[in-house]
Design an enzyme around this catalytic site. Structure first.
Site, PDB file in Angstrom:
ATOM      1  N   ILE A  16       1.262  -1.062   0.261  1.00  0.00           N
ATOM      2  CA  ILE A  16       0.025   0.651   0.165  1.00  0.00           C
ATOM      3  C   ILE A  16       0.992   1.045  -0.240  1.00  0.00           C
ATOM      4  O   ILE A  16       0.521   2.468  -0.405  1.00  0.00           O
ATOM      5  CB  ILE A  16      -0.872   0.283   1.006  1.00  0.00           C
ATOM      6  N   GLY A  17       2.171   0.551   0.326  1.00  0.00           N
ATOM      7  CA  GLY A  17       2.928   2.179   0.049  1.00  0.00           C
ATOM      8  C   GLY A  17       4.664   1.785  -0.288  1.00  0.00           C
ATOM      9  O   GLY A  17       4.856   0.891  -0.149  1.00  0.00           O
ATOM     10  N   GLY A  20      12.011   5.306  -0.516  1.00  0.00           N
ATOM     11  CA  GLY A  20      12.988   4.257  -1.427  1.00  0.00           C
ATOM     12  C   GLY A  20      13.668   3.598  -0.308  1.00  0.00           C
ATOM     13  O   GLY A  20      14.982   2.463  -1.573  1.00  0.00           O
ATOM     14  N   MET A  21      13.559   3.208   1.006  1.00  0.00           N
ATOM     15  CA  MET A  21      14.652   2.304   1.551  1.00  0.00           C
ATOM     16  C   MET A  21      13.250   0.552   2.121  1.00  0.00           C
ATOM     17  O   MET A  21      13.869   0.015   2.445  1.00  0.00           O
ATOM     18  CB  MET A  21      14.776   2.649   2.644  1.00  0.00           C
ATOM     19  N   ASP A 133       9.785  15.381  14.096  1.00  0.00           N
ATOM     20  CA  ASP A 133       9.145  15.323  12.698  1.00  0.00           C
ATOM     21  C   ASP A 133       7.818  15.198  12.373  1.00  0.00           C
ATOM     22  O   ASP A 133       7.470  14.375  11.494  1.00  0.00           O
ATOM     23  CB  ASP A 133       9.947  13.642  12.470  1.00  0.00           C
TER      24      ASP A 133
END
Length: 404
Positions: A16-17, A20-21, A133
């Site tokens: 679902i997503g 990059g890592m 964050d």
């Protein structure tokens, strides 16, 4: 790499997503019969160890907070062939960042999302936990309208936030050669790993190497609110270097069409000096709601929602609500004299603010008129006399036969 069929005990349904890592999968827990979202980071070596520690920290914080506006973490582990994984609550919806791109939230809905995210962040601060964050991509909005703050992986408690010498950026103040410094900083932020977070939403003191604090979280929250309500970043730029340079050197870029009252709120919330910002999240939200354009009823509903319990079920406080100035009475004198009263009023949020406001402007629709009250008293006496006469009529034959 091919998607796995299982991760730990969880059965993978579909991705679902993608990042990059790593990847986020929708999975099912066969033991508890519930759907979960599983985040997997495909790294090796020291990076795998760091990711594992980050996931464990997020799980520990989730267990401490257990808040309805926080994404709950259920499990954490390591798959040998994949890497560290985090099993968490599946929120069927999309991130606030996606909503900003789609521009599909109105003002009232946006404010309600911010109030819910504020509750979650405030709960963390009460436990001396700094998120570090806060950004739109870390706020999920479910299809039922519940906002969920997520990703406490780089959070720190206030007692364990000192930076080691190799982590501190130790930057000098930005001078005439600020562009070169900002470019150097951008390279270090993206390559060295010293900075964990999103620079576009970070305050100047954090970009300069300072510790994250509740004040820096409040700045990031205000930057998120700014983008949600205006569609623009408070510090724009064509790339990371330009954004960082703008944060370090320039004031907030206020859109020309932003109402002055909202502009004043954001200038304070996004001040470069932490001491110039709002001291609490509720204080910021009160001023922001008060400055929102729109009808009085919308702001009344938002103040009611702001004053409710953390889970949104009841009222625990009151908030100031500035009522609009009433229009002056007409010369004919037909307006009620109470319309000439002005000034802010206090609203008890357990009541309906709209009805409270209207009840101070006009007589209640349920208040009986004096004429109706007088007729009621007359009818009561008529009925009483009728009952007495009826009783006497029934008892008269019996009384006539009595001998004294």
């Amino acid at each position: 790499m091919a998607d796995p069929r299982t991760i730990g005990r969880y059965q993978i349904l579909r991705p679902i997503g993608q990042g990059g890592m790593g990847t986020v999968y929708l999975a099912e827990d066969p033991l508890l019969k519930r759907r979960v979202a599983i985040k997997v980071v495909r790294v090796t070596g020291a990076a795998r160890h760091q990711a594992t520690l980050r996931f464990r920290r997020e799980a520990e914080i989730s267990a401490q907070l257990n808040h309805p506006n926080l994404v709950t973490v259920f499990d954490v582990g390591v798959e040998e062939d994949l890497g560290p994984f985090l099993a968490m609550e599946y929120v069927e919806g999309k991130s606030l960042g996606r909503h900003i791109k789609d521009r599909d939230l109105d003002t009232e809905t946006s404010a309600r999302v911010l109030i819910q995210a504020m509750r979650a962040l405030r709960a963390a601060h009460r436990r001396a936990i700094v998120h570090r964050d806060v950004k739109p991509d870390n706020i999920l909005l479910s299809e039922e309208g519940r906002a969920k703050l997520m990703d406490f992986g780089i959070a720190r408690t206030l007692g364990h936030m000192s930076l080691s010498p190799e982590q501190s950026l130790d930057l000098a103040p930005v001078d005439e050669d600020g562009a070169a410094l900002a470019q150097t900083l951008a390279l270090r932020l993206t390559s060295s790993g010293d900075f964990l977070g999103s620079p576009a939403y970070a305050p100047p003191e954090v970009l300069r190497g300072g510790e994250g604090t509740p004040a820096s979280d409040r700045y990031s929250f205000a930057a998120t609110a700014f983008e949600l309500l205006t569609g623009k970043l408070p510090h724009p730029g064509g790339g990371l270097t330009e954004i960082i340079l703008h944060i370090l050197q320039e004031p907030v870029a206020i859109p020309a069409d932003l109402p002055p009252a909202m502009a004043a709120v954001f200038k304070r919330a996004l001040a470069a000096d932490p001491d110039d910002r709002h001291t609490t999240l509720p204080e910021f939200m009160e001023e922001l709601i008060d400055a929102l354009p729109g009808p009085v009823s919308m702001r009344a509903r938002l103040f009611t929602f702001l004053g409710q319990d953390e889970d949104g079920t009841g009222s625990v406080s009151t908030a100031r609500f500035r009522l609009p100035e009433p229009a002056p009475p007409e010369a004919s004198g037909t307006h009620d004299s109470r319309l000439r009263k002005t000034g802010p009023g206090k609203i008890t949020l357990a009541e309906d603010p709209v009805e409270t406001y209207l009840s101070t402007r006009r007589p209640s629709l349920h208040q009986p008129r004096p004429e109706a009250t007088d007729w009621g008293r007359i009818m009561k006496w008529v009925v009483l006399v009728f009952l007495v006469l009826q009783l006497f009529w029934w008892l008269a034959p019996a009384l006539s036969h009595l001998q004294f």
